[in-house]
Write an enzyme that holds these catalytic residues in place. Structure first.
Site, short mmCIF file in Angstrom:
data_model
loop_
_atom_site.label_atom_id
_atom_site.label_comp_id
_atom_site.label_asym_id
_atom_site.label_seq_id
_atom_site.Cartn_x
_atom_site.Cartn_y
_atom_site.Cartn_z
N ASP A 100 0.99 -1.15 -0.10
CA ASP A 100 0.10 -0.01 -0.08
C ASP A 100 0.89 1.36 -0.23
O ASP A 100 1.11 1.59 -1.03
CB ASP A 100 -0.62 0.05 1.33
CG ASP A 100 -1.90 0.81 1.05
OD1 ASP A 100 -1.83 2.03 0.86
OD2 ASP A 100 -2.91 0.66 1.86
N VAL A 150 -9.54 -3.05 -0.07
CA VAL A 150 -9.95 -4.35 -0.50
C VAL A 150 -10.10 -5.35 0.59
O VAL A 150 -8.97 -5.18 1.63
CB VAL A 150 -8.97 -4.85 -1.54
CG1 VAL A 150 -9.27 -4.32 -2.92
CG2 VAL A 150 -7.53 -4.38 -1.34
N ARG A 162 -11.39 -12.06 5.84
CA ARG A 162 -10.11 -12.35 5.48
C ARG A 162 -10.21 -13.82 4.67
O ARG A 162 -9.36 -13.89 3.88
CB ARG A 162 -9.32 -12.82 6.69
CG ARG A 162 -8.32 -11.82 7.20
CD ARG A 162 -7.24 -12.51 8.18
NE ARG A 162 -6.99 -11.30 9.20
CZ ARG A 162 -5.99 -10.46 8.89
NH1 ARG A 162 -5.47 -10.21 7.76
NH2 ARG A 162 -5.71 -9.39 9.95
C1 PRP Z 1 -1.25 -5.01 5.50
C2 PRP Z 1 -0.73 -5.82 4.61
C3 PRP Z 1 0.88 -5.33 4.51
C4 PRP Z 1 0.65 -3.98 4.87
C5 PRP Z 1 0.88 -3.06 3.64
O1 PRP Z 1 -0.87 -5.50 6.91
O2 PRP Z 1 -0.74 -7.17 5.02
O3 PRP Z 1 1.57 -6.27 5.45
O4 PRP Z 1 -0.40 -3.60 5.55
O5 PRP Z 1 0.81 -1.72 3.97
P1 PRP Z 1 1.89 -0.63 3.61
O6 PRP Z 1 2.37 -0.93 2.30
O7 PRP Z 1 1.23 0.59 3.81
O8 PRP Z 1 2.81 -0.67 4.87
P2 PRP Z 1 -1.70 -5.12 8.29
O9 PRP Z 1 -0.84 -4.24 9.08
O10 PRP Z 1 -3.06 -4.77 7.72
O11 PRP Z 1 -1.75 -6.43 9.14
P3 PRP Z 1 -2.29 -8.03 8.66
O12 PRP Z 1 -1.55 -8.45 7.46
O13 PRP Z 1 -2.31 -8.62 9.84
O14 PRP Z 1 -3.74 -7.62 8.20
#
Ligand code: PRP
Length: 174
Positions: A100, A150, A162
Site C-alpha cells: 500500500d 480491499v 479474510r
Molecule cells: C497490511 C498488509 C501489508 C501492509 C501493507 O498489513 O498485509 O503487510 O499492511 O501496507 P503498507 O504498504 O502501507 O505498509 P496489516 O498491518 O493490515 O496487518 P495484517 O496483514 O495482519 O492484516
C-alpha cells in the site's frame, strides 16, 4: 458481501503465472525461503507455495503497520514475530498480500538485507501504485489496483472478510 474486484478464477490464474515466473527465475536455486508476512499473506502464500516446483521452505514473519483505527495508516511498522531460522546465504522471497504505502515492505527488506541473504526479493499479490510513499522494489506483482479498500483472500477489514475466496471492495466507513 463485498463487491468483487478480482474474482477467485482471476486470482488463481495469476497465482499460477507468478509461480511459473518464480520457478523459472529460481531454477538454479537449491532451496528458496519463502517468508510470508502475517497475517494478510497466509492464503496467498499457501496457494503460491503449492504451485511452486522449486524446492522451498516456508517461514513467517509478523508485523503490523496500522493504528487503532483500521482505516488510518499510522506510518509506524512494528515487528510482532520474527522468522525462526537464520537466512544468511539463503535465497529469500518475501511474500506479501498487499503493498500500500510500501512502508511495511521497505522496513522488512531493510531488516532482512542486514542478515546477509544470498538474494532477497519480494512478491506481492496486490499493489496500489497511487498510494506508494517509498520506493521499494517488488520483483513479482499479481495486480496493480486502484486506491480502494480491499478485503478477502487474506486481507481484512477489522479482522472481517479474510477468508473470502475473492478480492472484494468495501467502503470501510459504512
Ligand atoms: C497490511 C498488509 C501489508 C501492509 C501493507 O498489513 O498485509 O503487510 O499492511 O501496507 P503498507 O504498504 O502501507 O505498509 P496489516 O498491518 O493490515 O496487518 P495484517 O496483514 O495482519 O492484516
Amino acid at each position: 458481501m463485498p463487491d468483487s474486484l478480482i474474482t477467485e478464477t482471476e486470482v488463481a490464474a495469476r497465482v499460477a503465472e507468478l509461480a511459473a515466473e518464480i520457478d523459472a527465475d529460481y531454477a538454479a536455486t537449491d532451496e528458496l525461503i519463502l517468508i510470508g508476512v502475517l497475517k494478510g499473506s497466509f492464503i496467498f502464500l499457501a496457494d503460491l507455495a503449492r504451485r511452486l516446483e522449486v524446492k522451498h521452505r516456508v517461514e513467517f514473519i509478523a508485523v503490523t503497520s496500522y493504528g487503532e483505527s483500521e482505516s488510518i495508516h499510522s506510518g509506524a511498522v512494528r515487528m510482532l514475530m520474527d522468522v525462526r531460522h537464520d537466512i544468511e546465504d539463503c535465497d529469500v522471497l518475501v511474500v506479501e498480500d498487499i503493498v500500500d504505502s510500501g512502508q511495511t515492505l521497505e522496513y522488512l527488506m531493510r531488516l532482512l538485507a542486514a542478515r546477509a541473504p544470498k538474494s532477497l526479493h519480494a512478491c506481492t499479490l496486490l499493489r496500489k501504485p497511487d498510494r506508494l510513499e517509498v520506493d521499494v522494489d517488488v520483483s513479482y506483482v499479481g495486480f496493480d489496483i486502484p486506491d480502494v479498500w480491499v478485503v478477502g483472500y487474506g486481507l481484512d477489514w477489522a479482522e472481517r472478510f479474510r477468508t473470502l475466496p475473492y478480492i472484494g471492495q468495501i467502503e470501510p466507513q459504512v
